[in-house]
Design a protein around this motif. Structure first.
Motif, PDB file in Angstrom:
ATOM      1  N   GLN A  34     -37.072  11.973 -14.230  1.00 24.98           N
ATOM      2  CA  GLN A  34     -38.091  11.168 -13.563  1.00 24.98           C
ATOM      3  C   GLN A  34     -37.907   9.688 -13.853  1.00 24.98           C
ATOM      4  O   GLN A  34     -38.482   8.844 -13.171  1.00 24.98           O
ATOM      5  CB  GLN A  34     -39.493  11.599 -14.038  1.00 24.98           C
ATOM      6  N   GLN A  35     -37.102   9.354 -14.850  1.00 27.24           N
ATOM      7  CA  GLN A  35     -36.982   7.970 -15.296  1.00 27.24           C
ATOM      8  C   GLN A  35     -35.577   7.420 -15.103  1.00 27.24           C
ATOM      9  O   GLN A  35     -35.155   6.522 -15.817  1.00 27.24           O
ATOM     10  CB  GLN A  35     -37.398   7.870 -16.766  1.00 27.24           C
ATOM     11  N   ASP A  42     -30.243   7.162 -24.478  1.00 28.43           N
ATOM     12  CA  ASP A  42     -30.484   7.153 -25.910  1.00 28.43           C
ATOM     13  C   ASP A  42     -30.345   8.569 -26.458  1.00 28.43           C
ATOM     14  O   ASP A  42     -29.847   9.465 -25.790  1.00 28.43           O
ATOM     15  CB  ASP A  42     -31.853   6.548 -26.233  1.00 28.43           C
ATOM     16  N   ALA A  43     -30.801   8.755 -27.654  1.00 30.04           N
ATOM     17  CA  ALA A  43     -30.623  10.054 -28.306  1.00 30.04           C
ATOM     18  C   ALA A  43     -31.405  11.166 -27.625  1.00 30.04           C
ATOM     19  O   ALA A  43     -31.100  12.337 -27.803  1.00 30.04           O
ATOM     20  CB  ALA A  43     -31.034   9.953 -29.771  1.00 30.04           C
ATOM     21  N   HIS A  44     -32.409  10.813 -26.852  1.00 29.77           N
ATOM     22  CA  HIS A  44     -33.269  11.825 -26.240  1.00 29.77           C
ATOM     23  C   HIS A  44     -32.888  12.145 -24.793  1.00 29.77           C
ATOM     24  O   HIS A  44     -33.042  13.271 -24.350  1.00 29.77           O
ATOM     25  CB  HIS A  44     -34.729  11.366 -26.299  1.00 29.77           C
ATOM     26  N   ALA A  45     -32.422  11.166 -24.058  1.00 23.24           N
ATOM     27  CA  ALA A  45     -32.069  11.397 -22.664  1.00 23.24           C
ATOM     28  C   ALA A  45     -30.974  10.434 -22.246  1.00 23.24           C
ATOM     29  O   ALA A  45     -31.056   9.242 -22.520  1.00 23.24           O
ATOM     30  CB  ALA A  45     -33.291  11.200 -21.773  1.00 23.24           C
ATOM     31  N   SER A 102     -29.681   4.375  -8.887  1.00 21.94           N
ATOM     32  CA  SER A 102     -30.246   5.715  -9.007  1.00 21.94           C
ATOM     33  C   SER A 102     -30.542   6.280  -7.625  1.00 21.94           C
ATOM     34  O   SER A 102     -30.916   5.549  -6.696  1.00 21.94           O
ATOM     35  CB  SER A 102     -31.502   5.724  -9.876  1.00 21.94           C
ATOM     36  N   ILE A 103     -30.336   7.593  -7.507  1.00 22.51           N
ATOM     37  CA  ILE A 103     -30.498   8.314  -6.244  1.00 22.51           C
ATOM     38  C   ILE A 103     -31.487   9.449  -6.466  1.00 22.51           C
ATOM     39  O   ILE A 103     -31.288  10.295  -7.347  1.00 22.51           O
ATOM     40  CB  ILE A 103     -29.158   8.868  -5.752  1.00 22.51           C
ATOM     41  N   ASN A 107     -36.340  17.205  -5.301  1.00 20.04           N
ATOM     42  CA  ASN A 107     -37.355  17.641  -6.274  1.00 20.04           C
ATOM     43  C   ASN A 107     -38.115  16.477  -6.901  1.00 20.04           C
ATOM     44  O   ASN A 107     -38.922  16.673  -7.810  1.00 20.04           O
ATOM     45  CB  ASN A 107     -36.719  18.496  -7.367  1.00 20.04           C
ATOM     46  N   GLY A 108     -37.856  15.259  -6.427  1.00 17.76           N
ATOM     47  CA  GLY A 108     -38.567  14.098  -6.937  1.00 17.76           C
ATOM     48  C   GLY A 108     -37.914  13.446  -8.138  1.00 17.76           C
ATOM     49  O   GLY A 108     -38.293  12.344  -8.523  1.00 17.76           O
ATOM     50  N   LYS A 109     -36.940  14.126  -8.738  1.00 16.80           N
ATOM     51  CA  LYS A 109     -36.201  13.528  -9.852  1.00 16.80           C
ATOM     52  C   LYS A 109     -34.988  12.779  -9.306  1.00 16.80           C
ATOM     53  O   LYS A 109     -34.695  12.821  -8.110  1.00 16.80           O
ATOM     54  CB  LYS A 109     -35.797  14.600 -10.855  1.00 16.80           C
TER      55      LYS A 109
END
Length: 216
Positions: A34-35, A42-45, A102-103, A107-109
């Motif tokens: 979503q972002q 980073d380490a999370h995404a 970004s594309i 699904n909205g993501k």
């Protein structure tokens, strides 16, 4: 070199051509988020492949263009994780060569991907345009000889505008999603496995060929 302009219909496509992919290194691929328009890794995404290009065809709505500051931070984030080691160690040079974009998917993501700045200047994608991303492909266009240019070439892809945002009639001709390049089969951008009853597209024209139950 085949281009999106080979679409057999009366429409205008703004974009670039593909070229040979020359890397056998394993790539850790991102999944839609979503972002994606924040261009963070980073380490999370992580919104980018760990190395090399995103290898699939993506058809979706153009969402966002990274600013110079976002791009340079993305580069720093990737290097902290010891990714993109082949690229010159200069965040400003990274942005001068490559444009993160970004594309959005159905699904909205969205997926964040890289294209060359010179190709971005030609295509001029705008929010809401229907676009196609593809890794470099083909056998008769070789990568750059210059080592620095080749390093950047190895991680970017081609984003071409299929339909401008205001041309809604054009949108109905296409199926949005993520597709395998060899056979045009729709795949899950989370698992990278074929979708049951997924659409198959012609990877040159981007038009749907038929609907087929995938063999997993």
């Amino acid at each position: 070199m085949a281009t999106v302009a080979a679409i057999a219909m009366a429409m205008t496509v703004y974009g670039c051509v593909g070229s040979a992919l020359a890397s056998d290194a394993p790539v850790k691929l991102p999944i839609p988020t979503q972002q994606a328009d924040r261009f963070r890794c980073d380490a999370h995404a992580c919104t980018m492949p760990s190395q090399g290009q995103y290898p699939y065809v993506v058809i979706g709505l153009y969402q966002a263009t990274a600013s110079a500051e976002q791009s340079e931070q993305l580069f720093k984030d990737m290097r902290v994780q010891r990714r993109w080691a082949s690229l010159p160690d200069d965040p400003a040079a990274f942005y001068a060569a490559l444009q993160p974009v970004s594309i959005a998917l159905p699904n909205g993501k969205a997926l964040a991907l890289l294209m060359a700045q010179e190709e971005f200047a030609v295509a001029k994608p705008q929010a809401g345009d229907l676009v196609r991303y593809s890794a470099h492909f083909g056998t008769h266009e070789l990568p750059p000889d210059d080592p620095k240019a080749r390093a950047y070439w190895s991680v970017d892809g081609c984003v071409a505008v299929i339909c401008r945002a205001q041309d809604k009639a054009c949108f109905g001709r296409y199926v949005q999603g993520v597709f395998r390049r060899p056979d045009g089969m729709a795949i899950s951008p989370q698992t990278f496995k074929p979708l049951s009853n997924g659409t198959v597209i012609d990877v040159e024209s981007l038009l749907p060929k038929h609907t087929s139950k995938a063999s997993l």
